[in-house]
Design a protein around this motif. Structure first.
Motif, PDB file in Angstrom:
ATOM      1  N   ARG A 136     -39.373 -16.907   5.340  1.00  0.00           N
ATOM      2  CA  ARG A 136     -38.073 -17.295   4.788  1.00  0.00           C
ATOM      3  C   ARG A 136     -37.411 -16.113   4.074  1.00  0.00           C
ATOM      4  NH1 ARG A 136     -39.793 -22.270   1.483  1.00  0.00           N
ATOM      5  NH2 ARG A 136     -41.898 -21.622   2.008  1.00  0.00           N
ATOM      6  N   VAL A 137     -38.234 -15.276   3.429  1.00  0.00           N
ATOM      7  CA  VAL A 137     -37.708 -14.074   2.776  1.00  0.00           C
ATOM      8  C   VAL A 137     -37.169 -13.107   3.831  1.00  0.00           C
ATOM      9  CG1 VAL A 137     -38.361 -12.006   1.459  1.00  0.00           C
ATOM     10  CG2 VAL A 137     -39.135 -14.274   0.709  1.00  0.00           C
ATOM     11  N   LEU A 138     -37.927 -12.896   4.885  1.00  0.00           N
ATOM     12  CA  LEU A 138     -37.483 -11.988   5.954  1.00  0.00           C
ATOM     13  C   LEU A 138     -36.191 -12.497   6.591  1.00  0.00           C
ATOM     14  CD1 LEU A 138     -37.883  -9.488   7.691  1.00  0.00           C
ATOM     15  CD2 LEU A 138     -39.427 -10.831   9.132  1.00  0.00           C
ATOM     16  N   ALA A 139     -36.082 -13.791   6.817  1.00  0.00           N
ATOM     17  CA  ALA A 139     -34.863 -14.365   7.407  1.00  0.00           C
ATOM     18  C   ALA A 139     -33.655 -14.134   6.493  1.00  0.00           C
ATOM     19  CB  ALA A 139     -35.056 -15.857   7.678  1.00  0.00           C
ATOM     20  N   ALA A 140     -33.841 -14.326   5.188  1.00  0.00           N
ATOM     21  CA  ALA A 140     -32.733 -14.117   4.243  1.00  0.00           C
ATOM     22  C   ALA A 140     -32.351 -12.640   4.159  1.00  0.00           C
ATOM     23  CB  ALA A 140     -33.114 -14.665   2.866  1.00  0.00           C
ATOM     24  N   ALA A 141     -33.346 -11.758   4.180  1.00  0.00           N
ATOM     25  CA  ALA A 141     -33.065 -10.314   4.119  1.00  0.00           C
ATOM     26  C   ALA A 141     -32.319  -9.857   5.369  1.00  0.00           C
ATOM     27  CB  ALA A 141     -34.364  -9.525   3.945  1.00  0.00           C
ATOM     28  N   ASP A 142     -32.735 -10.343   6.527  1.00  0.00           N
ATOM     29  CA  ASP A 142     -32.051  -9.968   7.763  1.00  0.00           C
ATOM     30  C   ASP A 142     -30.616 -10.494   7.758  1.00  0.00           C
ATOM     31  OD1 ASP A 142     -31.962  -8.910  10.548  1.00  0.00           O
ATOM     32  OD2 ASP A 142     -31.757 -11.037  11.043  1.00  0.00           O
ATOM     33  N   ARG A 143     -30.431 -11.713   7.311  1.00  0.00           N
ATOM     34  CA  ARG A 143     -29.078 -12.292   7.244  1.00  0.00           C
ATOM     35  C   ARG A 143     -28.189 -11.449   6.327  1.00  0.00           C
ATOM     36  NH1 ARG A 143     -24.953 -14.811   9.260  1.00  0.00           N
ATOM     37  NH2 ARG A 143     -24.038 -16.464   8.031  1.00  0.00           N
ATOM     38  N   TYR A 144     -28.720 -11.081   5.168  1.00  0.00           N
ATOM     39  CA  TYR A 144     -27.955 -10.257   4.221  1.00  0.00           C
ATOM     40  C   TYR A 144     -27.527  -8.952   4.881  1.00  0.00           C
ATOM     41  CZ  TYR A 144     -26.585  -7.810  -0.023  1.00  0.00           C
ATOM     42  OH  TYR A 144     -25.868  -7.113  -0.966  1.00  0.00           O
ATOM     43  N   ARG A 145     -28.497  -8.229   5.455  1.00  0.00           N
ATOM     44  CA  ARG A 145     -28.195  -6.923   6.045  1.00  0.00           C
ATOM     45  C   ARG A 145     -27.247  -7.051   7.234  1.00  0.00           C
ATOM     46  NH1 ARG A 145     -27.800  -3.048   3.154  1.00  0.00           N
ATOM     47  NH2 ARG A 145     -27.376  -2.032   5.137  1.00  0.00           N
ATOM     48  N   CYS A 146     -27.414  -8.082   8.054  1.00  0.00           N
ATOM     49  CA  CYS A 146     -26.513  -8.268   9.207  1.00  0.00           C
ATOM     50  C   CYS A 146     -25.069  -8.446   8.747  1.00  0.00           C
ATOM     51  CB  CYS A 146     -26.946  -9.471  10.038  1.00  0.00           C
ATOM     52  SG  CYS A 146     -28.385  -9.146  11.069  1.00  0.00           S
ATOM     53  N   LEU A 147     -24.871  -9.137   7.644  1.00  0.00           N
ATOM     54  CA  LEU A 147     -23.512  -9.403   7.177  1.00  0.00           C
ATOM     55  C   LEU A 147     -22.868  -8.216   6.477  1.00  0.00           C
ATOM     56  CD1 LEU A 147     -23.930 -13.076   5.920  1.00  0.00           C
ATOM     57  CD2 LEU A 147     -22.754 -12.299   7.988  1.00  0.00           C
ATOM     58  N   VAL A 148     -23.657  -7.370   5.799  1.00  0.00           N
ATOM     59  CA  VAL A 148     -23.050  -6.211   5.116  1.00  0.00           C
ATOM     60  C   VAL A 148     -22.858  -5.033   6.055  1.00  0.00           C
ATOM     61  CG1 VAL A 148     -23.862  -6.832   2.800  1.00  0.00           C
ATOM     62  CG2 VAL A 148     -25.219  -5.266   4.200  1.00  0.00           C
ATOM     63  N   GLU A 149     -23.374  -5.137   7.266  1.00  0.00           N
ATOM     64  CA  GLU A 149     -23.230  -4.067   8.251  1.00  0.00           C
ATOM     65  C   GLU A 149     -22.158  -4.451   9.272  1.00  0.00           C
ATOM     66  OE1 GLU A 149     -27.159  -3.923   9.881  1.00  0.00           O
ATOM     67  OE2 GLU A 149     -28.029  -3.204   8.001  1.00  0.00           O
ATOM     68  N   PRO A 150     -21.334  -3.501   9.700  1.00  0.00           N
ATOM     69  CA  PRO A 150     -20.336  -3.825  10.724  1.00  0.00           C
ATOM     70  C   PRO A 150     -21.013  -4.051  12.079  1.00  0.00           C
ATOM     71  CG  PRO A 150     -20.327  -1.473  10.290  1.00  0.00           C
ATOM     72  CD  PRO A 150     -21.291  -2.089   9.304  1.00  0.00           C
ATOM     73  N   ARG A 151     -20.365  -4.821  12.889  1.00  0.00           N
ATOM     74  CA  ARG A 151     -20.799  -5.057  14.262  1.00  0.00           C
ATOM     75  C   ARG A 151     -19.595  -4.841  15.172  1.00  0.00           C
ATOM     76  NH1 ARG A 151     -25.032  -4.382  12.257  1.00  0.00           N
ATOM     77  NH2 ARG A 151     -26.776  -5.812  12.099  1.00  0.00           N
ATOM     78  N   PRO A 152     -19.807  -4.641  16.468  1.00  0.00           N
ATOM     79  CA  PRO A 152     -18.667  -4.385  17.359  1.00  0.00           C
ATOM     80  C   PRO A 152     -17.628  -5.508  17.351  1.00  0.00           C
ATOM     81  CG  PRO A 152     -20.722  -3.879  18.476  1.00  0.00           C
ATOM     82  CD  PRO A 152     -21.080  -4.542  17.170  1.00  0.00           C
TER      83      PRO A 152
END
Length: 191
Positions: A136-152
């Protein structure tokens, strides 16, 4: 045949994550950032497996190599087939790591980085009760990083917007409240 000692394992796994991030220009540094954030959040929660969470974060996206770069770099909406390919990358991560006995447990953890507490995640759609706190920690960390990083297909969100989004995910039952609180604390947010 070379053997990696435990002290070197994190560095080797971080390097593998960095290499996978080369798959797409927008992903550079993503795996290291997820691993470091997840590890810090796990330390915040005093989880005994905090170092394993960090290493699983470095490896969580290994399965991206099984999906075409054209899909990862697509600026518009994905087709159903493309979405299905994307949803399988955690499965491929798990399968790759399962082939190395010393990393198999990391594969099980890393393969859950897109699972959600309400069962809406992927690749398995696990209900929250079956996900251990490190996942659950890994899922939250990945979600956080995905949102603060730009995507195409979108610009990056501000850290404040991401914090609001993760708190909304908690209210909606998608992410674990303790995991999100630890990730936000590790990212420098106030409680």
């Amino acid at each position: 045949r070379s053997v990696v000692d435990d002290p070197e394992l994190a560095e080797v796994c971080r390097t593998f994550g960095d290499l996978v991030d080369l798959k797409s220009p927008g992903l550079h540094g993503h795996s290291t950032a997820v691993g470091d954030l997840a590890g810090a959040a796990a330390h915040h929660l005093r989880l005994p497996e905090a170092e394993r969470v960090r290493i699983a974060g470095y490896l969580h996206d290994l399965g991206r190599v099984a999906v075409s770069s054209a899909v990862w770099d697509k600026p518009g909406p994905l087709t159903r087939n493309e979405r299905d390919q994307v949803r399988l990358h955690p499965y491929y991560t798990e399968r790759v790591l399962a082939r190395v006995p010393a990393l198999a447990d990391l594969g099980l953890l890393a393969g859950q980085h897109h699972e959600r507490s309400d069962g809406s995640g992927y690749h398995r759609g696990l209900p929250g009760g079956t996900m251990l706190l490190p996942a659950r920690v890994l899922a939250a960390a990945d979600r956080y990083r995905c949102l603060v990083e730009p995507r195409p297909y979108r610009i990056a969100s501000s850290p404040e917007e991401v914090a609001r989004s993760l708190r909304e995910d908690v209210r909606a039952g998608r992410l674990d409240s303790d995991a999100v609180a630890a990730v936000l604390a590790a990212a420098g947010h106030r409680p």
